[in-house]
Write a protein that holds these residues in place. Structure first.
Motif, PDB file in Angstrom:
ATOM      1  N   PHE A 223       0.830  -1.211   0.000  1.00 55.28           N
ATOM      2  CA  PHE A 223       0.000   0.000   0.000  1.00 55.28           C
ATOM      3  C   PHE A 223       0.861   1.258   0.000  1.00 55.28           C
ATOM      4  CE2 PHE A 223      -3.682  -2.327   2.281  1.00 55.28           C
ATOM      5  CZ  PHE A 223      -4.223  -2.713   1.073  1.00 55.28           C
ATOM      6  N   ALA A 224       1.897   1.272   0.836  1.00 51.13           N
ATOM      7  CA  ALA A 224       2.761   2.452   0.932  1.00 51.13           C
ATOM      8  C   ALA A 224       3.477   2.727  -0.379  1.00 51.13           C
ATOM      9  CB  ALA A 224       3.771   2.270   2.072  1.00 51.13           C
ATOM     10  N   ILE A 225       3.918   1.675  -1.050  1.00 44.07           N
ATOM     11  CA  ILE A 225       4.607   1.856  -2.332  1.00 44.07           C
ATOM     12  C   ILE A 225       3.628   2.329  -3.407  1.00 44.07           C
ATOM     13  CG2 ILE A 225       5.785   0.613  -4.195  1.00 44.07           C
ATOM     14  CD1 ILE A 225       7.112  -1.094  -1.962  1.00 44.07           C
ATOM     15  N   LEU A 226       2.437   1.727  -3.441  1.00 46.19           N
ATOM     16  CA  LEU A 226       1.449   2.102  -4.456  1.00 46.19           C
ATOM     17  C   LEU A 226       0.975   3.544  -4.308  1.00 46.19           C
ATOM     18  CD1 LEU A 226      -0.841  -1.062  -4.712  1.00 46.19           C
ATOM     19  CD2 LEU A 226       0.744  -0.191  -6.436  1.00 46.19           C
ATOM     20  N   THR A 227       0.772   3.975  -3.071  1.00 45.47           N
ATOM     21  CA  THR A 227       0.222   5.312  -2.858  1.00 45.47           C
ATOM     22  C   THR A 227       1.293   6.382  -2.760  1.00 45.47           C
ATOM     23  OG1 THR A 227       0.183   5.018  -0.461  1.00 45.47           O
ATOM     24  CG2 THR A 227      -1.819   4.440  -1.673  1.00 45.47           C
ATOM     25  N   GLY A 228       2.523   6.007  -2.425  1.00 49.45           N
ATOM     26  CA  GLY A 228       3.578   7.003  -2.243  1.00 49.45           C
ATOM     27  C   GLY A 228       3.235   7.994  -1.144  1.00 49.45           C
ATOM     28  N   ASN A 229       2.647   7.482  -0.066  1.00 51.44           N
ATOM     29  CA  ASN A 229       2.136   8.353   0.986  1.00 51.44           C
ATOM     30  C   ASN A 229       3.153   8.704   2.077  1.00 51.44           C
ATOM     31  OD1 ASN A 229       2.240   5.986   2.457  1.00 51.44           O
ATOM     32  ND2 ASN A 229       0.036   5.664   2.441  1.00 51.44           N
ATOM     33  N   GLY A 230       4.401   8.364   1.890  1.00 53.48           N
ATOM     34  CA  GLY A 230       5.438   8.756   2.835  1.00 53.48           C
ATOM     35  C   GLY A 230       5.593   7.836   4.033  1.00 53.48           C
ATOM     36  N   THR A 231       4.943   6.677   4.014  1.00 54.40           N
ATOM     37  CA  THR A 231       5.054   5.756   5.146  1.00 54.40           C
ATOM     38  C   THR A 231       5.930   4.547   4.839  1.00 54.40           C
ATOM     39  OG1 THR A 231       3.045   4.583   4.499  1.00 54.40           O
ATOM     40  CG2 THR A 231       2.782   6.416   6.050  1.00 54.40           C
ATOM     41  N   THR A 232       6.585   4.544   3.689  1.00 54.99           N
ATOM     42  CA  THR A 232       7.339   3.373   3.254  1.00 54.99           C
ATOM     43  C   THR A 232       8.465   3.023   4.221  1.00 54.99           C
ATOM     44  OG1 THR A 232       6.836   3.948   0.964  1.00 54.99           O
ATOM     45  CG2 THR A 232       8.584   2.343   1.324  1.00 54.99           C
ATOM     46  N   LEU A 233       9.247   3.991   4.644  1.00 54.30           N
ATOM     47  CA  LEU A 233      10.376   3.713   5.543  1.00 54.30           C
ATOM     48  C   LEU A 233       9.885   3.166   6.878  1.00 54.30           C
ATOM     49  CD1 LEU A 233      13.386   3.755   6.156  1.00 54.30           C
ATOM     50  CD2 LEU A 233      13.112   6.112   6.917  1.00 54.30           C
ATOM     51  N   LYS A 234       8.856   3.785   7.437  1.00 53.01           N
ATOM     52  CA  LYS A 234       8.333   3.297   8.721  1.00 53.01           C
ATOM     53  C   LYS A 234       7.721   1.913   8.569  1.00 53.01           C
ATOM     54  CE  LYS A 234       6.070   7.003   9.370  1.00 53.01           C
ATOM     55  NZ  LYS A 234       5.923   8.361   9.113  1.00 53.01           N
ATOM     56  N   THR A 235       7.166   1.618   7.418  1.00 57.04           N
ATOM     57  CA  THR A 235       6.594   0.300   7.172  1.00 57.04           C
ATOM     58  C   THR A 235       7.696  -0.749   7.081  1.00 57.04           C
ATOM     59  OG1 THR A 235       4.720   1.322   6.052  1.00 57.04           O
ATOM     60  CG2 THR A 235       5.077  -1.021   5.654  1.00 57.04           C
ATOM     61  N   VAL A 236       8.805  -0.420   6.443  1.00 60.18           N
ATOM     62  CA  VAL A 236       9.951  -1.343   6.384  1.00 60.18           C
ATOM     63  C   VAL A 236      10.495  -1.579   7.795  1.00 60.18           C
ATOM     64  CG1 VAL A 236      12.330  -1.592   5.564  1.00 60.18           C
ATOM     65  CG2 VAL A 236      10.538  -0.813   3.998  1.00 60.18           C
ATOM     66  N   ILE A 237      10.565  -0.535   8.597  1.00 65.65           N
ATOM     67  CA  ILE A 237      10.999  -0.682   9.992  1.00 65.65           C
ATOM     68  C   ILE A 237      10.029  -1.595  10.739  1.00 65.65           C
ATOM     69  CG2 ILE A 237      11.268   0.565  12.184  1.00 65.65           C
ATOM     70  CD1 ILE A 237      12.329   2.940  10.481  1.00 65.65           C
ATOM     71  N   ASN A 238       8.741  -1.453  10.465  1.00 61.83           N
ATOM     72  CA  ASN A 238       7.744  -2.285  11.130  1.00 61.83           C
ATOM     73  C   ASN A 238       7.881  -3.754  10.725  1.00 61.83           C
ATOM     74  OD1 ASN A 238       5.829  -2.208  13.116  1.00 61.83           O
ATOM     75  ND2 ASN A 238       4.236  -1.339  11.847  1.00 61.83           N
ATOM     76  N   ILE A 239       8.296  -4.011   9.498  1.00 60.30           N
ATOM     77  CA  ILE A 239       8.551  -5.389   9.061  1.00 60.30           C
ATOM     78  C   ILE A 239       9.681  -5.984   9.889  1.00 60.30           C
ATOM     79  CG2 ILE A 239       9.455  -6.805   7.169  1.00 60.30           C
ATOM     80  CD1 ILE A 239       7.883  -4.968   5.248  1.00 60.30           C
ATOM     81  N   ALA A 240      10.755  -5.232  10.055  1.00 62.85           N
ATOM     82  CA  ALA A 240      11.880  -5.709  10.861  1.00 62.85           C
ATOM     83  C   ALA A 240      11.451  -5.936  12.307  1.00 62.85           C
ATOM     84  CB  ALA A 240      13.033  -4.710  10.799  1.00 62.85           C
TER      85      ALA A 240
END
Length: 103
Positions: free
Chosen positions: A50-67
């Motif tokens: 979702f973050a990649i598709l929308t480009g909503n600025g949450t991609t980095l925090k989402t990757v951190i959340n995966i870790a």
């Protein structure tokens, strides 16, 4: 992408962030992360899409959340990572709720 599509994807991401945060919260109860990981881990990957598709600025925090989701499996120390996951999910929820009103 159309603005109503982006709005819908942001809403879906917000709802899944809420579910992730609930999973992390339940994971603070001893042995509950063994149950709640079954939706936390898949949802963090869905949120990345979702973050990649929308480009909503949450991609980095989402990757951190995966870790953090995977680091939460570490016995004893996992509690620290679950608390970190709650914080990151909260930050994402804040950002998504702000952006939801902008479209």
């Amino acid at each position: 992408m159309r603005s109503d599509t982006i709005r819908l994807l942001n809403l879906l991401q917000l709802l899944s962030e809420i579910a992730i945060a609930v999973g992390y919260l339940l994971g603070l109860i001893p042995f509950m992360y063994a149950w709640s990981w079954s939706w936390v881990v898949p949802l963090v990957f869905v949120n990345l899409v979702f973050a990649i598709l929308t480009g909503n600025g949450t991609t980095l925090k989402t990757v951190i959340n995966i870790a953090l989701a995977f680091l939460s499996f570490i016995p004893v120390l996992g509690f620290i990572f679950r608390i970190g996951g709650i914080v990151v999910s909260g930050l994402n929820m804040r950002d998504l709720s702000k952006r939801r009103n902008n479209y």
